[in-house]
Design a protein around this motif. Structure first.
Motif, mmCIF file in Angstrom:
data_model
loop_
_atom_site.group_PDB
_atom_site.id
_atom_site.type_symbol
_atom_site.label_atom_id
_atom_site.label_comp_id
_atom_site.label_asym_id
_atom_site.label_seq_id
_atom_site.Cartn_x
_atom_site.Cartn_y
_atom_site.Cartn_z
ATOM 1 N N SER A 49 0.953 -1.265 -0.290
ATOM 2 C CA SER A 49 -0.379 0.113 0.086
ATOM 3 C C SER A 49 0.942 1.300 0.420
ATOM 4 N N GLU A 50 1.806 1.045 1.147
ATOM 5 C CA GLU A 50 2.495 2.219 0.591
ATOM 6 C C GLU A 50 3.920 2.849 -0.396
ATOM 7 N N ASP A 55 0.856 4.279 -3.459
ATOM 8 C CA ASP A 55 0.848 5.147 -3.246
ATOM 9 C C ASP A 55 2.317 6.167 -3.246
ATOM 10 N N ALA A 112 -6.085 2.015 -3.901
ATOM 11 C CA ALA A 112 -4.964 2.367 -4.141
ATOM 12 C C ALA A 112 -5.882 3.465 -5.682
ATOM 13 N N GLU A 161 -5.377 10.317 -3.479
ATOM 14 C CA GLU A 161 -3.763 9.851 -4.107
ATOM 15 C C GLU A 161 -4.132 9.592 -5.177
#
Length: 491
Positions: A91-92, A95, A130, A137
């Protein structure tokens, strides 16, 4: 984006990527690029990243933690942030990739994406989240995220059914093999007969000339046999074991021996499911699953019979694999011994012509009719081109039709059969073949499935036509003759 000068063709693919990458609309978008191995997908996408000043990451078979470390290090080297990237999870990482497009459209490529998913099956769902429509984002980014993979079965499922990314992709690009004409240009072969012989072995895969054969192309028709011996049948070249590696690289092919046997059955002329089952001495139901898996992997292609329902035939989709099973696999132990290639090839040439070159010539004729033949010459635009068997009740025999061209029906009427054809590689075509096709056309007319009022009779030949065949075609719209020069656009 300016296409690199060293890139051969791929004009369609480059144009599609350019439109997708340079699209100025706000919001991050997703694209999916797939295709069989060795087609130049990595070269294409890396070039797109260079042209668009983007980020390219090539995944490898690794644990999830190692892949996160690798992409963090690569992204740090690319973006040069104040502090290096250390991602705790995907997820990081995703992003951070979306943040690359904060100011402008930026291509971001995750190549060999199936490797990443194999280590972390939740990754498609993470990307779906995402790219949620109202997520900040995503809306504040113009990253053009491109997921690429060679595992066709996996890539085909990624956007289908209830898959997480279904409906999310704005681009779905398939990088296909070069057709027979482009392949001849790529190999720099001007002689049509030589070009088709080479194409029957290596197909239209670009890497087989540049990397695998080190640029070695036959210098002329007299050099073909020597070229086969020094490149394809030479244990010291990468082409020698490539067909075996293609199977090993497919993640869904677990029982390799069974899949090899199915392909061997097809290469030996057993094109139906019953024929394969008989060859393997198994029940037809026992091989249903491996046939489906080979189809999904793009290694086996199913062709519907144009004249009989529920009688499909199968063919090997990759020429090099067909060549391997027909010529190399039966004598593999001999070929592995240095210096044996010339002797083996001399004894295998007849099998090459009958089991590889002949069927490949027929397929090239079908593809030419579908993609290159002038619709006015055919009498209409083909809806599909196939082959099949026409049954003759009077003689209780079946007549094979190598090329069957079906047009677009008007209203609720019967589909028009634009043409039927016969393709012979080594035989000079004469008037008897034209008469046989005329008889087959009469049988099709009596069957009543197609409208045959405009059906042409096409003769394809790799050895030319005699005077009677040419006399039948002269001044007649009913008969068409197609030689190798015509197949390759030389006339």
């Amino acid at each position: 984006m300016l296409k690199p000068a060293e890139m051969f063709d791929r004009n369609h693919e480059w144009s599609a990527l350019s439109r997708f990458i340079t699209d100025e609309q706000p919001g991050a978008t997703l694209g999916v690029v797939s295709g069989r191995r060795r087609q130049g997908k990595t070269f294409l996408l890396d070039a797109a990243c260079r042209a668009g000043d983007g980020f390219y990451f090539g995944a490898t078979e690794a644990t999830d933690a190692e892949s996160l470390r690798r992409i963090g290090a690569s992204l740090t080297a690319h973006a040069r942030p104040a502090t290096p990237y250390h991602f705790a999870n995907w997820s990081e990482a995703v992003d951070a990739l979306l943040a690359l497009g904060a100011d402008r459209p930026v291509p971001v490529v995750l190549d060999e994406f199936p490797y990443l998913v194999r280590a972390n099956p939740e990754l498609p769902s993470i990307i779906q989240e995402a790219l949620r429509p109202l997520r900040a984002e995503r809306t504040n980014s113009r990253t053009r995220l491109l997921l690429c993979g060679s595992a066709l079965s996996f890539m085909g499922r990624m956007l289908s059914g209830n898959a997480p990314l279904r409906g999310r992709a704005g681009l779905e690009l398939i990088v296909r093999t070069l057709d027979h004409r482009l392949a001849a240009d790529f190999w720099e072969i001007s002689d049509p007969r030589l070009a088709l012989q080479v194409n029957a072995i290596v197909g239209g895969t670009p890497a087989y000339r540049r990397e695998f054969a080190r640029g070695d192309s036959p210098s002329g028709p007299d050099d073909f046999d020597d070229w086969v011996v020094r490149t394809v049948l030479n244990p010291e070249t990468p082409l020698f074991r490539e067909a075996r590696y293609l199977l090993a690289e497919e993640p869904d092919l677990r029982d390799t021996a069974l899949y090899l046997s199915v392909l061997s059955a097809v290469a030996d002329g057993n094109a139906t499911r019953g024929g394969m089952a008989g060859y393997l001495e198994r029940k037809a139901t026992d091989i249903a699953h491996p046939i489906t898996v080979l189809e999904d992997a793009g290694l086996l292609h199913r062709d519907a019979d144009a004249f009989r329902e529920n009688r499909p035939t199968y063919r090997i989709a990759e020429p090099l694999i067909a060549f391997y099973h027909a010529v190399m696999r039966p004598v593999w132990d001999q070929l592995e011994r240095p210096g044996s290639a010339a002797r083996v090839w001399q004894a295998s040439r007849r099998r090459f012509v009958s089991n590889v070159l002949g069927p490949h010539f027929e397929q090239v004729c079908r593809e030419w009719t579908l993609h290159h033949a002038d619709p006015e010459w055919l009498g209409g635009l083909p809806a599909r081109v196939g082959h099949g068997v026409v049954h003759d009740a009077a003689t209780r025999k079946g007549h094979e039709v190598d090329v069957a061209v079906v047009g677009i029906p008007e209203g609720s009427g019967k589909p028009p059969l634009l043409a039927i054809g016969e393709a012979k590689w080594n035989d000079e075509t004469g008037g008897a073949r034209v008469q046989r096709l005329a008889h087959v056309r009469d049988l099709i007319t009596r069957a009543g499935r197609y409208d045959t009022t405009r059906t042409r009779l096409l003769c394809f030949s790799g050895a030319g036509f005699n005077a009677k065949a040419r006399a039948a075609a002269d001044g007649s719209r009913d008969v068409g003759l197609v030689d190798l020069a015509m197949l390759y656009g030389k006339v």
